[in-house]
Scaffold this active site. Structure first.
Site, PDB file in Angstrom:
ATOM      1  N   GLY A 112      37.132  46.991  37.084  1.00 14.80           N
ATOM      2  CA  GLY A 112      36.624  46.697  38.413  1.00 14.80           C
ATOM      3  C   GLY A 112      37.770  46.540  39.381  1.00 14.80           C
ATOM      4  N   PHE A 155      40.520  41.868  46.427  1.00 18.69           N
ATOM      5  CA  PHE A 155      41.408  40.827  45.950  1.00 18.69           C
ATOM      6  C   PHE A 155      42.203  41.234  44.732  1.00 18.69           C
ATOM      7  CE2 PHE A 155      38.715  38.618  48.765  1.00 18.69           C
ATOM      8  CZ  PHE A 155      39.534  37.660  49.327  1.00 18.69           C
ATOM      9  N   GLY A 156      42.000  42.434  44.276  1.00 23.52           N
ATOM     10  CA  GLY A 156      42.792  42.867  43.151  1.00 23.52           C
ATOM     11  C   GLY A 156      41.967  43.673  42.160  1.00 23.52           C
ATOM     12  N   LYS A 174      41.473  39.055  36.276  1.00 22.16           N
ATOM     13  CA  LYS A 174      41.532  39.477  37.675  1.00 22.16           C
ATOM     14  C   LYS A 174      42.964  39.308  38.158  1.00 22.16           C
ATOM     15  CE  LYS A 174      39.471  37.737  41.981  1.00 22.16           C
ATOM     16  NZ  LYS A 174      38.378  36.861  42.421  1.00 22.16           N
ATOM     17  N   ASP A 204      30.151  35.121  49.582  1.00 19.67           N
ATOM     18  CA  ASP A 204      30.061  36.555  49.327  1.00 19.67           C
ATOM     19  C   ASP A 204      29.020  36.842  48.254  1.00 19.67           C
ATOM     20  OD1 ASP A 204      30.681  39.153  49.930  1.00 19.67           O
ATOM     21  OD2 ASP A 204      32.435  39.237  48.617  1.00 19.67           O
TER      22      ASP A 204
END
Ligand SMILES: *[C@@H]1O[C@H](CO)[C@@H](O)[C@H](O)[C@H]1NC(C)=O
Ligand SMILES: *[C@@H]1O[C@H](CO)[C@@H](O)[C@H](O)[C@H]1NC(C)=O
Ligand SMILES: *[C@@H]1O[C@H](CO)[C@@H](O)[C@H](O)[C@H]1NC(C)=O
Ligand SMILES: *[C@@H]1O[C@H](CO)[C@@H](O)[C@H](O)[C@H]1NC(C)=O
Ligand SMILES: *[C@@H]1O[C@H](CO)[C@@H](O)[C@H](O)[C@H]1NC(C)=O
Ligand SMILES: *[C@@H]1O[C@H](CO)[C@@H](O)[C@H](O)[C@H]1NC(C)=O
Ligand SMILES: *[C@@H]1O[C@H](CO)[C@@H](O)[C@H](O)[C@H]1NC(C)=O
Length: 925
Positions: free
Chosen positions: A608, A612-613, A629, A727
């Site tokens: 994914g 944000f990264g 992540k 979000d």
């Protein structure tokens, strides 16, 4: 005149800590204490005043000051000029913001040659030094604070000259968020200036014009170095047209209806700022109240000497508050300011009109002192003796000066080193709270009526002197006394102790007086000795002692090392809005870079990515699958921000939230490690590649909605303080092996402030899910998440993406508009996902559709809470279950999971919006 008198609204607990009910005639959360007063009264502006007559300390003086007719200024209370503190303890509602005001009118009450000078503090924090320089002028101090406990104490202490005194003490409760700052857990706001420009008279504007009774000082008020050096051409203007201030806590319309304008192109002032230099919160309030002709414009810049960076942004009221008579409030939430502030507004070259200014507020950040770490232990002791005088002194045990019966160390966070409670008529057993005072050196409890056994004092390793004589203590002399390496004197004579004195205790280098305990013996079978001083040491005892000491230090040392190496310990920091658990560090697991490298096979499998990264798949040595992540380097500017995120994440645990496992911060990388979710995102199951033409059925969709709502409900109501996700979207709802849903990406949440809306200059969210009210006002509330959740419900019903260029017909890209059009005209069939093929109960479908419509209401206050939405989903589920439907999806999806890794959208998609304003930009709120 009739006043509605609510039930006991406020209590004042005084030095006497008895709680006295007061009722109030005005707004909830007002308390007005007339110090030294002798009766309740309502003043000329409608405020209810109460006397502080239950206070047993201090004396009352009547004063008379020329032209001062207000009742509350005819008396005052003064205190002895000794080394003690005198506290008022006021009841507040925890996690609510207040304005606290203390006023001082000297009136020459003591006919002294010297004007008084003394200190006031709020709890353990030094608030201000009150310096009287004119007997007839009222000194005022104001503080804005977020209550973190049910009481707040205001203490007067350590006079330099004269006697400490006080005229009034006032509390005004706020109910909004204008004074929210990200530092409020650790800083108070001390009010320095609150100015109404262009005022019609010298009189301030306050209650009832200002419902929160802030005092808006007139700019024509006369005092030393207050608004001097006024630029030539400065004119006052005013309007009778009401100004739309649009939010309740903004300045009242009456303040905004007057202003000054610089007809020669500039406005300038010089003013002394009480409490500065330091860091402050400064906001200016503008509203266009002149009729500008079509071709005219008013644009100007703030000029601060030596601060060219500040002078960049152009103030254009029309542009920021379109239409006349509307408020625009740019400001700086953290600005360094001098004591003598000179400021200027200067028109831009292309502006036809000179600058305008209606009002401004400047507050200084005052760092809170958390006080003695022994506060909790000692307050448990106080609760044993609720009616004793010495328990009523109030405030912090050590700061700014200790209570009369304790001594404290001189550390910045002082510990209690002595308890002096000889001959105080203490009854019951020795309060165990005392054994938790880890810095205790001397304990004096002699001459009381204490009963029961001597407790285990092993927690007080520094204890040197213990006085327990002349009580009614029973039981033996405990061997735990041997654990005290520093014990030099132990007095237990004249009690009812029994048994045998541990020989090691007698052998210790210790003064021990145990006469008058008839059943206490030196050796078995022998009668009690008189008095002994035993000096000398026996190898055995020394070895035992040494062993104890060594093991103690080894444990401690080991623990510390563990913390440093393996755990991330969150430090209380200004931007961490935490509450009850302050100081109670929470730990998150730290993974090493090599561990992560191994488990992800050197970041081989990307599952994914987002703003944000990138997210990678990994498998730990123990077989646990993880999602890593890797934050893009610019996501986190500072270590502190990352630290805050990590400590926030590590506190949030719920079965419907993706589990946070730890972090890694090595080799310049910041990574967050989560549990791996096998079945990808809800988005993919609705219309992504995972559907393979087949999608999850309606009951499964309802279960997913239920799970996700539970996760969000936990963020909103189960976390203290509440967390707003910001979000919520279908790609942030992940599914595990069993197709149970969990909410992800809540790590990017900003903490919410309970009960109030959140002020932020950064709008975050994803197009299609973004609450329009939040986008416009930049005020974040839990209802913004509810809006986004409503969009998800529509996706579940329709199987359509939130934003699509071609699904919703011409002129419509947005699921909200499209669904609304259909549902409001009664055509629900027109939006139901055809894949569902009629396999649903229409009633449950309607329930969800109607709730979704509620969630996407334009205004937050019209939307339901997530808990109400959850209840509706559960109702819909039971309708489906009653009609005999069951999800048959499980088998299909578990097959699915073995072939597909699932992608994890831990980041934010390409539609991510970030309207980021630098801190040096004026921010409109
Ligand atoms: C102050 O004035 C009140 C009434 O006006 C009076 O009852 C009281 O005795 C006075 N107190 C002192 C200390 O003079
Ligand atoms: C008191 O008020 C009167 C009338 O307003 C005024 O003339 C006088 O100067 C005032 N005295 C003082 C000391 O302010
Ligand atoms: C009073 O206390 C404050 C805070 O503890 C201290 O800074 C100040 O020096 C003290 N003043 C006097 C006169 O002792
Ligand atoms: C705040 O208090 C005022 C006055 O009571 C009220 O009108 C307003 O609705 C309140 N606002 C909130 C958010 O409770
Ligand atoms: C406002 O109203 C008052 C009285 O109604 C009037 O005297 C005054 O001139 C008006 N001011 C403006 C700016 O219109
Ligand atoms: C203890 O009690 C006695 C008798 O009731 C009383 O005279 C004395 O003042 C009390 N001492 C304290 C410190 O309360
Ligand atoms: C020990 O206690 C008794 C009783 O209080 C007292 O008479 C005696 O003087 C004490 N001895 C010393 C050395 O303090």
């Amino acid at each position: 005149m009739e006043f509605r008198v609510p039930f006991i609204l406020f209590y004042l607990s005084l030095i006497l800590l008895l709680f006295f009910p007061f009722s109030s005639a005005q707004m909830t959360g007002f308390l007005s204490l007339d110090c030294g007063g002798n009766g309740n009264f309502i003043d000329e502006i409608g405020l209810q005043w109460n006397p502080d007559d239950k206070l047993t300390y201090g004396e009352i003086s009547n004063i008379s000051v020329v032209n001062e007719t207000r009742n509350q200024y005819k008396t005052l209370r003064h205190f002895p000029a000794d080394s003690r503190k005198y506290c008022y303890t006021l009841d507040v509602v925890s996690r609510t913001r207040y304005l606290l005001r203390a006023t001082f009118l000297y009136g020459n009450f003591d006919n002294n040659n010297f004007y008084p000078k003394f200190d006031i503090s709020v709890g353990a924090t030094h608030w201000s030094t009150i310096v009287i320089s004119d007997a007839n002028i009222i000194e005022t101090r104001e503080l804005i604070f977020l209550a973190t406990s049910p009481t707040i104490s205001v203490c007067l202490s350590n006079a330099t000259t004269g006697q400490p005194f006080i005229s009034t003490l006032e509390l005004r409760q706020f109910n909004g968020s204008i004074y929210y700052t990200e530092f409020e857990q650790h800083f108070y706001l001390s009010v320095s200036a609150r100015i109404n420009f262009g005022a019609a008279s010298d009189a301030p504007i306050r209650y009832p014009d200002d419902p929160f009774d802030r005092i808006w000082q007139s700019d024509s008020f006369k005092k030393a170095n207050y608004l001097v050096d006024v630029a030539a051409g400065t004119q006052k203007i005013s309007t009778n047209v009401s100004v739309d201030v649009n939010r309740f806590e903004l300045p009242p319309a009456k303040v905004m209806q007057t202003a000054v304008v610089g007809t020669k192109g500039s406005l300038s002032y010089r003013v002394d700022l009480n409490g500065f230099p330091g860091f402050g919160w400064a906001v200016t309030y503008f509203a266009e109240i002149e009729n500008l002709a079509q071709e005219e414009s008013r644009k100007f810049r703030l000029v601060l000497p030596g601060r060219p960076d500040i002078s960049m942004p152009v103030v254009n009221i029309e542009e920021n508050a379109p239409g006349k008579y509307r408020l625009y409030e740019p400001g700086y939430t953290n600005l360094s300011l001098p004591f003598v502030l000179s400021f200027k507004f200067k028109k831009t070259n292309d502006s036809s009109k000179g600058p305008l200014l209606n009002a401004m507020e400047i507050n200084k950040y005052l760092e809170k002192n958390s006080g003695s770490p022994d506060g909790d232990a000692i307050s448990s002791l106080l609760s044993y003796y609720p009616s004793a005088d010495w328990t009523k002194e109030g405030g912090d045990p050590c700061l700014p000066v200790p209570w009369s019966w304790v001594h404290c160390s001189s550390d910045p966070q002082p510990r209690i080193v002595s308890i002096l409670l000889s001959n105080k008529n203490l009854t019951g057993t020795i309060p165990l709270g005392i054994t938790k005072l880890t810095g205790l050196v001397e304990l004096w409890l002699d001459g009381n009526m204490l009963t029961g056994p001597i407790p285990d004092f092993s927690g007080c390793m520094d204890l040197k002197i213990i006085h327990l004589e002349k009580n009614q203590l029973t039981g033996p002399l405990p061997t735990t006394l041997l654990n005290l390496p520093n014990l030099k004197e132990l007095y237990v004579q004249n009690n009812m102790l029994s048994g045998i004195i541990p020989s090691d205790l007698r052998n210790k280098d210790l003064v021990l007086n145990y006469t008058g305990n008839f059943n206490l013996h030196k050796e078995s079978g022998k009668k009690s000795d008189k008095y002994v001083i035993i000096i000398g040491s026996v190898v055995g005892a020394a070895v035992l002692l040494l062993a104890t000491v060594i093991s103690f230090f080894t444990i401690n040392k080991g623990k510390k090392k563990y913390d440093q190496k393996d755990h991330f310990v969150s430090h209380p920091s200004p931007s961490m809005v935490s509450s009850k658990n302050d100081g109670h560090a929470e730990a998150a697991h730290a993974f090493s870079y090599s561990e992560i490298q191994n488990s992800t096979n050197n970041f081989e499998k990307k599952i994914g990515s987002g703003g944000f990264g990138v997210v990678y798949y990994g498998k730990l040595d123990d077989g646990k699958e993880i999602a890593v992540k890797v934050l893009t380097s610019n996501s986190y500017q500072g270590k502190r921000e990352f630290s805050n995120e990590v400590s926030l994440l590590s506190r949030i645990h719920h079965r419907n939230l993706v589990q946070f496992l730890g972090y890694c911060r090595e080799e310049g990388n910041c990574m967050l490690i989560y549990e791996f979710m096998h079945n990808g995102t809800l988005k993919e199951h609705l219309y992504g590649p995972l559907t393979h033409g087949q999608s999850i059925d309606w009951i499964k969709r309802l279960q997913v909605a239920e799970d996700a709502a539970k996760g969000i409900e936990y963020l909103h109501t189960g976390c203290v303080p509440a967390v707003i996700h910001r979000d919520v979207k279908s790609s942030n709802i992940l599914l595990d092996r069993q197709m149970r849903a969990k909410v992800s990406d809540f790590g990017l949440s900003k903490l919410a402030v309970e009960g109030v809306s959140h002020v932020s200059s950064i709008v975050r969210g994803t197009v299609g899910y973004l609450d329009p009210e939040y986008y416009i006002s930049q005020q974040l509330t839990d209802k913004s998440d509810v809006y986004s959740f409503g969009v998800i419900l529509l996706e579940l019903i329709s199987g359509q993406e939130a934003i699509s260029n071609d699904s919703f017909g011409t002129n419509c890209r947005n699921i909200v508009q499209w669904a609304k059009l259909h549902i409001e005209s009664g055509d629900i069939q027109g939006i139901i996902d055809p894949v569902l093929q009629g396999n649903f109960d229409l009633q449950s479908m309607w329930k969800i559709a109607e709730k979704a419509m509620m969630c996407i209401q334009p205004h937050g206050h019209m939307r339901p809470s997530i808990s109400e939405v959850l209840k509706e989903i559960q109702d819909a589920l039971s309708i489906e279950r009653e009609s005999g439907r069951n999800s048959d999806d499980l088998s299909r999806n578990s097959i699915h999971s073995s072939t597909h890794m699932g992608s994890m959208d831990y980041g934010v998609a390409e539609n991510f919006l970030s309207i980021d304003e630098s801190i040096a930009q004026p921010t409109a709120r």
